[in-house]
Design a protein around this motif. Structure first.
Motif, PDB file in Angstrom:
ATOM      1  N   UNK A 185      47.438  39.151  45.663  1.00  0.00           N
ATOM      2  CA  UNK A 185      48.056  39.205  44.343  1.00  0.00           C
ATOM      3  C   UNK A 185      46.984  39.029  43.270  1.00  0.00           C
ATOM      4  N   UNK A 186      46.110  38.014  43.483  1.00  0.00           N
ATOM      5  CA  UNK A 186      45.055  37.735  42.520  1.00  0.00           C
ATOM      6  C   UNK A 186      44.052  38.889  42.494  1.00  0.00           C
ATOM      7  N   UNK A 187      43.739  39.397  43.679  1.00  0.00           N
ATOM      8  CA  UNK A 187      42.797  40.513  43.749  1.00  0.00           C
ATOM      9  C   UNK A 187      43.333  41.685  42.939  1.00  0.00           C
ATOM     10  N   UNK A 188      44.636  41.961  43.090  1.00  0.00           N
ATOM     11  CA  UNK A 188      45.271  43.038  42.332  1.00  0.00           C
ATOM     12  C   UNK A 188      45.121  42.810  40.842  1.00  0.00           C
ATOM     13  N   UNK A 239      36.554  31.934  31.298  1.00  0.00           N
ATOM     14  CA  UNK A 239      36.987  31.718  32.676  1.00  0.00           C
ATOM     15  C   UNK A 239      37.517  33.005  33.300  1.00  0.00           C
ATOM     16  N   UNK A 240      38.105  33.883  32.487  1.00  0.00           N
ATOM     17  CA  UNK A 240      38.556  35.159  33.035  1.00  0.00           C
ATOM     18  C   UNK A 240      37.366  35.961  33.505  1.00  0.00           C
ATOM     19  N   UNK A 241      36.303  35.926  32.696  1.00  0.00           N
ATOM     20  CA  UNK A 241      35.091  36.651  33.068  1.00  0.00           C
ATOM     21  C   UNK A 241      34.547  36.105  34.385  1.00  0.00           C
ATOM     22  N   UNK A 242      34.501  34.760  34.495  1.00  0.00           N
ATOM     23  CA  UNK A 242      34.023  34.137  35.728  1.00  0.00           C
ATOM     24  C   UNK A 242      34.865  34.593  36.918  1.00  0.00           C
ATOM     25  N   UNK A 243      36.174  34.693  36.698  1.00  0.00           N
ATOM     26  CA  UNK A 243      37.046  35.116  37.798  1.00  0.00           C
ATOM     27  C   UNK A 243      36.713  36.533  38.248  1.00  0.00           C
ATOM     28  N   UNK A 244      36.512  37.414  37.275  1.00  0.00           N
ATOM     29  CA  UNK A 244      36.201  38.795  37.633  1.00  0.00           C
ATOM     30  C   UNK A 244      34.871  38.846  38.396  1.00  0.00           C
ATOM     31  N   UNK A 261      31.388  29.433  41.106  1.00  0.00           N
ATOM     32  CA  UNK A 261      32.170  30.005  40.007  1.00  0.00           C
ATOM     33  C   UNK A 261      33.627  29.574  40.099  1.00  0.00           C
ATOM     34  N   UNK A 262      34.141  29.589  41.339  1.00  0.00           N
ATOM     35  CA  UNK A 262      35.530  29.166  41.515  1.00  0.00           C
ATOM     36  C   UNK A 262      35.709  27.728  41.060  1.00  0.00           C
ATOM     37  N   UNK A 263      34.766  26.884  41.453  1.00  0.00           N
ATOM     38  CA  UNK A 263      34.864  25.483  41.051  1.00  0.00           C
ATOM     39  C   UNK A 263      34.864  25.376  39.533  1.00  0.00           C
ATOM     40  N   UNK A 264      34.008  26.173  38.856  1.00  0.00           N
ATOM     41  CA  UNK A 264      33.989  26.035  37.399  1.00  0.00           C
ATOM     42  C   UNK A 264      35.266  26.582  36.777  1.00  0.00           C
ATOM     43  N   UNK A 265      35.844  27.620  37.380  1.00  0.00           N
ATOM     44  CA  UNK A 265      37.133  28.102  36.849  1.00  0.00           C
ATOM     45  C   UNK A 265      38.184  27.009  37.004  1.00  0.00           C
ATOM     46  N   UNK A 266      38.218  26.405  38.181  1.00  0.00           N
ATOM     47  CA  UNK A 266      39.204  25.344  38.418  1.00  0.00           C
ATOM     48  C   UNK A 266      39.025  24.221  37.413  1.00  0.00           C
ATOM     49  N   UNK A 267      37.761  23.958  37.087  1.00  0.00           N
ATOM     50  CA  UNK A 267      37.446  22.840  36.228  1.00  0.00           C
ATOM     51  C   UNK A 267      37.693  23.173  34.756  1.00  0.00           C
ATOM     52  N   UNK A 268      37.315  24.397  34.341  1.00  0.00           N
ATOM     53  CA  UNK A 268      37.343  24.750  32.922  1.00  0.00           C
ATOM     54  C   UNK A 268      38.703  25.241  32.438  1.00  0.00           C
ATOM     55  N   UNK A 296      46.467  30.772  40.364  1.00  0.00           N
ATOM     56  CA  UNK A 296      47.354  30.444  39.260  1.00  0.00           C
ATOM     57  C   UNK A 296      46.644  30.309  37.916  1.00  0.00           C
ATOM     58  N   UNK A 297      45.330  30.517  37.919  1.00  0.00           N
ATOM     59  CA  UNK A 297      44.621  30.344  36.656  1.00  0.00           C
ATOM     60  C   UNK A 297      44.714  31.608  35.820  1.00  0.00           C
ATOM     61  N   UNK A 298      45.023  31.434  34.519  1.00  0.00           N
ATOM     62  CA  UNK A 298      45.329  32.594  33.698  1.00  0.00           C
ATOM     63  C   UNK A 298      44.154  33.555  33.568  1.00  0.00           C
ATOM     64  N   UNK A 299      44.488  34.830  33.590  1.00  0.00           N
ATOM     65  CA  UNK A 299      43.497  35.891  33.438  1.00  0.00           C
ATOM     66  C   UNK A 299      43.818  36.582  32.120  1.00  0.00           C
TER      67      UNK A 299
END
Ligand code: HEM
Lengths: 219, 463
Positions: free
Chosen positions: B76-79, B158-163, B207-214, B146-149
């Motif tokens: 789902x997240x990948x999509x 954080x969206x950029x980090x996720x991508x 990166x995941x850790x920083x997304x979770x954190x930020x 569940x982190x907003x994109x």
């Protein structure tokens, strides 16, 4: 007396042979990672048993599914325990099957002569996920309803045949009583039957070729 | 694979068997230990974590944010991340079908793709790196699911980090891995691949850790779910008090509606009477509440018909009606509206005033009703809102609210009534009035702790 009875049974059933073929097999030195396959099997059986108990009270209709689950949770003796085990068991089974696959991959156990064991294994992974997907809808709550609505919609995005897939899954263009009926039948009959059959083949192959040994430097 | 290698493999295996163990009891013992461990873990989870409650499915509630079962979350997240790619991102099936499809085919045919008989990990750097990156991707995508994109100022970084972590790194790593395995030779190739896999794994985890954190996950509003019968009856009673009392009365016995715009004088059958309860099934009553009886004057309440009640909430109301009024059902023991007060104990908004307001006042004192703009759905509103505000003054026994609930209406200079007695059609019981008075006189604390600090309990009541 017991010996006589045993001899009589042995004569008709061939217990000794069964024992030799199934239990008294030589194996390479084992390790704890090799328990994951049997752990998957244990979880499958446990899901089967708890699932059968749940069907005693569960009703697969949009009007009653939710209430029947509430009833199981609040009014049936130990209903909460049975449902709790079934709920968490599904989660654990997906994890255990996945980790089992990763361990088989890392030890390269799918190479000659165990190629078919692996291919049937992939089937088992997909069927296990299928169990999760169909079972999730059954409580007919908000979470399950909308998860299925997106899940089937994503399946419907396949080019050309997507719409047909979506209709087959949902039993029509929308999620309805028919979808629930279908998922129920898939969850308690179709997929478990396939799963049991494929597990049978998988185990036969595992026994035929024996557990692979842990690879060493020369392998 | 030629016969020679096959023979070698089989011989080696025979050798290993000869120096191994027996299936029974050696292996089975380990299997049994693990099975037992799993069983105990499941019992603990079922007992101490349980299955979270959820409201009933409500197909008309399009506001519900859909979320698949957790083991599909990574897809789902990948999509979602894939959808951020310009142009290509529009073609959903590439990410939803094609890429997973290719993965599955490769996975299935793996024994025929990786044909060399080598089994030791040092000779399988490429496959293990590919699988490693896949596993790390699945785990990290699940964690940030569940982190907003979004691309507004708050979430842009954080969206950029996720991508980067969910799409760019794995893609680049796969490209590099294949480049190395084709272009470089033995030693150098392995080194390059190990480095690529290790580095990308560390980067993805970081990166995941920083997304979770930020980027904290936005709080999802907890939906109240009544699980036990008493909870359902109480929830139903509160909802009934808010939505139905104005026409059908406290006890469902109204036969001629009064004081409701447009319906004055309408005749209704008492909905607490056995005529209604015996002839209608739960499903019929739920249907009437959901869709109303437009031609007779009963408004629709279900979200499906543009109302504000969910399917579960309507179920609660029906349960309340059955157990309170239908003589074939026995009322379960339900908790009191508020805990009784000891002498000198100060009530709080949380525990006492909020449920009282919900039961007796909110039906009129909420948005969209005739109420002199006096809303009572939160602490702030109760204290500050209203045309005659302040309706409540801490320590003032002459506060408007205290007067009107004690049957004294408020008149203007000419003796005309501006505020009638409250609630207009019934009288509050003395213990309820007492709670209001004590609360106002003690300074209107919001929380239990605040109230406890003000209390001067003489002798605690038996509970
Ligand atoms: C319902 C799911 C599954 C069950 C009940 C199951 C059961 C088992 C059992 C009992 C074993 C022998 C013990 C062990 O090595 O752990 C085994 C071995 C094996 N499994 Fe599975 N399995 C399942 C899923 C899978 C999956 C998803 C794969 C791979 C895609 C797979 C591939 C294999 C292979 C290649 C072996 C042979 C390992 C060896 O000889 O070392 N299995 N399985």
């Amino acid at each position: 007396m017991w010996r006589k009875l045993y001899a009589w049974l042995e004569d008709r059933l061939g217990l000794e042979e069964i024992y030799k073929a199934t239990l008294d097999r030589p194996e390479p030195k084992g390790n704890w990672w090799n328990t994951l396959g049997s752990a998957s099997l244990f979880l499958f059986l446990l899901q089967g048993v708890t699932g059968i108990f749940l069907t005693v009270y569960y009703t697969p209709s949009p009007d009653h599914a939710y209430d029947s689950i509430q009833y199981i949770m609040n009014d049936v003796a130990f209903g909460w325990l049975i449902r709790g085990i079934h709920h968490w068991g599904s989660t654990l089974m997906v994890i255990v099957v996945f980790v089992h696959m990763v361990r088989v991959f890392v030890t390269a156990s799918y190479k000659y002569p165990r190629e078919l064991t692996w291919i049937f294994g992939v089937g088992l992974l997909l069927l296990t996920l299928g169990m999760g997907f169909t079972g999730y809808l059954l409580p007919w709550n908000q979470r399950s309803y909308w998860a299925t609505e997106v899940g089937t919609r994503i399946a419907g995005s396949v080019p050309l045949i997507g719409d047909s897939i979506l209709r087959v899954l949902r039993g029509g263009p929308d999620l309805s009583a028919l979808t629930l009926q279908r998922f129920f039948s898939g969850h308690i009959w179709i997929i478990p039957a396939l799963l049991a059959a494929v597990i049978g083949v998988h185990l036969y192959l595992v026994m035929r070729h024996g557990e692979s040994h842990f690879p060493d430097k020369d392998d | 694979m030629n016969e020679e290698t096959k023979k070698k493999i089989n011989q080696k295996y025979e050798h290993k068997l000869a120096h191994g163990e027996r299936f029974w009891p050696d292996s089975l013992y380990k299997d049994a230990v693990v099975a037992l461990g799993i069983f105990l873990l499941l019992i603990l989870l079922a007992t101490f974590v349980g299955v979270p409650g959820e409201p009933k499915a409500d197909p008309s509630d399009a506001t519900y944010v859909p979320r698949p079962e957790w083991y599909f979350l990574f897809l789902f997240k990948f999509l979602a991340i894939y959808g951020q790619i310009p142009v290509l991102g529009r073609i959903e099936w590439i990410a939803a079908v094609l890429i997973p499809g290719i993965f599955l085919i490769v996975l299935t045919l793996l024994p025929f793709i990786e044909k060399k008989p080598d089994r030791h990990y040092s000779k399988r750097v490429l496959p293990i790196s590919v699988m490693g990156i896949f596993v790390v991707s699945v785990v990290t995508l699940t964690l940030i699911a569940d982190h907003p994109l979004k691309w507004d100022a708050q979430y842009r970084l954080t969206s950029l980090l996720q991508v980067i972590s969910g799409l760019i790194i794995p893609t680049a790593a796969y490209l590099l891995l294949f480049l190395f395995s084709f272009l470089l030779k033995d030693q150098r190739a392995s080194q390059g691949m190990v480095l690529t896999a290790g580095l990308s794994g560390v980067l993805m985890v970081g990166l995941t850790a920083s997304v979770l954190f930020l980027a904290p996950v936005p709080e999802v509003e907890e939906v109240f779910v009544a699980n036990t019968l008493p909870d359902r009856v109480v929830a139903g009673q509160d909802l009934y008090s808010i939505h139905c009392v104005e026409c059908h009365g406290d006890d469902g016995s109204v036969t001629v509606i009064e004081g409701v715009e447009g319906l004055d004088g309408t005749v209704t059958s008492p909905i607490s009477g056995m005529d209604v309860l015996y002839t209608f099934t739960d499903a019929t009553i739920a249907n009437i509440i959901t869709y109303g009886q437009q031609d007779l004057g009963m408004p629709p309440f279900g979200k499906a018909a543009g109302g504000e009640l969910s399917v579960s909430e309507i179920d609660y109301i029906v349960t309340f009606m059955r157990y309170s009024w239908d003589d074939r059902f026995e009322m379960p023991e339900i908790p009191e509206l508020f805990p009784p007060l000891a002498e000198g104990e100060v009530p709080s908004y949380e525990v006492h005033i909020a449920p009282i307001a919900k039961r007796f006042c909110i039906s009129c004192h909420r948005e969209g009703k005739d109420n002199n703009n006096y809303l009572m759905t939160s602490y702030d509103e109760i204290i500050h809102s209203g045309d005659s505000a302040p309706n409540l003054v801490a320590g003032d026994a002459e506060s408007i609210l205290l007067k009107v609930i004690q049957e004294q209406n408020i008149l203007d200079e000419n003796g005309e009534e501006i505020i009638g007695v409250m609630p207009p059609k019934s009288v509050l019981k003395p213990d309820v009035v007492d709670v209001w008075v004590r609360w106002v006189m003690a300074g209107m604390p919001e929380t239990v702790d605040g109230a406890a600090a003000l209390s001067d309990i003489v002798e605690p009541v038996e509970r």
